[in-house]
Write a protein that holds these residues in place. Structure first.
Motif, PDB file in Angstrom:
ATOM      1  N   ASN A 172      -0.872  -4.208   2.236  1.00 34.44           N
ATOM      2  CA  ASN A 172      -0.942  -3.742   0.846  1.00 34.44           C
ATOM      3  C   ASN A 172      -1.452  -2.302   0.759  1.00 34.44           C
ATOM      4  OD1 ASN A 172       0.005  -6.220  -0.057  1.00 34.44           O
ATOM      5  ND2 ASN A 172      -2.066  -7.053  -0.367  1.00 34.44           N
ATOM      6  N   GLU A 173      -2.418  -1.946   1.616  1.00 37.33           N
ATOM      7  CA  GLU A 173      -2.944  -0.577   1.597  1.00 37.33           C
ATOM      8  C   GLU A 173      -1.902   0.412   2.110  1.00 37.33           C
ATOM      9  OE1 GLU A 173      -6.651  -0.622   3.702  1.00 37.33           O
ATOM     10  OE2 GLU A 173      -7.721  -1.616   2.067  1.00 37.33           O
ATOM     11  N   LYS A 176       0.295   1.070  -0.798  1.00 32.85           N
ATOM     12  CA  LYS A 176      -0.412   1.916  -1.762  1.00 32.85           C
ATOM     13  C   LYS A 176      -0.258   3.391  -1.378  1.00 32.85           C
ATOM     14  CE  LYS A 176      -4.926   2.465  -3.987  1.00 32.85           C
ATOM     15  NZ  LYS A 176      -6.343   1.985  -3.989  1.00 32.85           N
ATOM     16  N   SER A 186       5.461  -0.285  -7.567  1.00 38.06           N
ATOM     17  CA  SER A 186       5.988  -1.362  -6.721  1.00 38.06           C
ATOM     18  C   SER A 186       7.326  -1.894  -7.209  1.00 38.06           C
ATOM     19  CB  SER A 186       4.980  -2.509  -6.635  1.00 38.06           C
ATOM     20  OG  SER A 186       4.703  -3.032  -7.930  1.00 38.06           O
TER      21      SER A 186
END
Length: 239
Positions: A172-173, A176, A186
C-alpha cells in the motif's frame, strides 16, 4: 187628594233614584271585574307566552353558545401555546441545527483550503518537474523527474523488508508513492505490474491512466525510516 199625590210621587222618585244607583254600582262592579280578569289573564298568559319563551330560550342559547365558543377559543389558545419543555426542545433543536450548519461551513471551508493547497502544490511540482524526451529506449516517450518528490512516510520499522503481497502495508505504501508522483488517485488508474526494481530497496510499478489511456512506469526507492520515494516516471508507448 193633593197630599196623597205628593206622597206617592215622592215615593216613586226615590225608587227610580235607587234603581239608577244600583245600576251604576253594578256597572262599576262589572268594569272592575273585567279589569281584574284582563289583568289576571295578561299575567298568566304572559308567563306562558310561547313567543316570549322562544325569545328567552334563544337568548339563553346564544349566551351559552357564546360562552362555549369563548371556552373553546381559550382551550385552543392554551393548547397552541408551547409549554416550557416544548420551547426548550425547540430552542435546543435550533441551536443544534445552527451548530451543524456552522460545522458544515467549516468543513466546506477546510475542503476549499485543502483543494487550494493541493493545486498550489501541484503547480509547484509542475514547475519543478524536469521533462526529458531524449531516451535511448524507443518505447519511452518522455522521462520526468522532480527534486521535490520525497518519501511518503511509513508505519514500518527497520530493518525494512520489501513485500509484494497485495493489501500488505508495504504494498500500500508503494502505491501511495506511485500516486504522489503521477497525481492519480487509486480509482484513476489500472495497476499492471508492481515488483522488484533491481534490488531489495528498489521497486517499479506499471500503470495505465483510465481516462487518457496513457502508460507509465514509476520507479521507487526506499528511504530508511521515511518510506518509499518516487525517483523517476516514464511515459511509455506500451507496458
Amino acid at each position: 187628594m193633593s197630599l196623597d199625590f205628593n206622597k206617592g210621587g215622592s215615593r216613586y222618585g226615590r225608587t227610580t233614584k235607587r234603581k239608577k244607583t244600583n245600576m251604576i254600582l253594578n256597572i262599576l262592579i262589572g268594569v272592575v271585574f273585567i279589569f281584574i280578569v284582563v289583568l289576571a289573564s295578561s299575567l298568566f298568559f304572559g308567563k306562558n307566552d310561547p313567543a316570549t319563551d322562544n325569545e328567552n330560550q334563544l337568548a339563553t342559547g346564544e349566551q351559552e353558545l357564546s360562552e362555549t365558543e369563548e371556552n373553546e377559543a381559550e382551550q385552543e389558545s392554551e393548547e397552541a401555546a408551547p409549554t416550557d419543555e416544548e420551547e426548550a426542545a425547540s430552542e435546543e433543536a435550533e441551536e443544534s441545527a445552527e451548530k451543524d450548519a456552522e460545522e458544515e461551513k467549516e468543513k466546506e471551508k477546510d475542503k476549499e483550503e485543502d483543494k487550494e493547497k493541493e493545486e498550489e502544490s501541484n503547480e509547484a511540482d509542475d514547475s519543478e518537474t524536469e521533462v526529458s524526451e531524449n531516451s535511448d529506449d524507443p518505447n519511452v516517450i518522455k522521462t520526468m523527474t522532480n527534486p521535490g518528490w520525497g518519501p511518503v512516510g511509513t508505519s514500518q520499522s527497520e530493518p525494512h523488508t520489501s513485500v509484494y503481497d497485495e493489501g500488505h502495508v508495504d504494498w500500500n505504501e508503494k502505491l501511495k508513492a506511485v500516486e504522489a508522483a503521477t497525481r492519480l488517485k487509486s480509482g484513476d488508474y489500472t495497476l499492471i505490474f508492481l515488483g522488484n526494481g533491481g534490488s531489495e530497496h528498489l521497486s517499479v510499478a506499471s500503470i495505465k491512466n483510465k481516462s487518457t489511456g496513457e502508460n507509465f512506469k514509476v520507479y521507487l526507492e526506499w528511504v530508511t525510516n521515511k518510506g518509499w520515494k518516487p525517483t523517476k516516471v516514464e511515459q511509455v508507448k506500451s507496458l
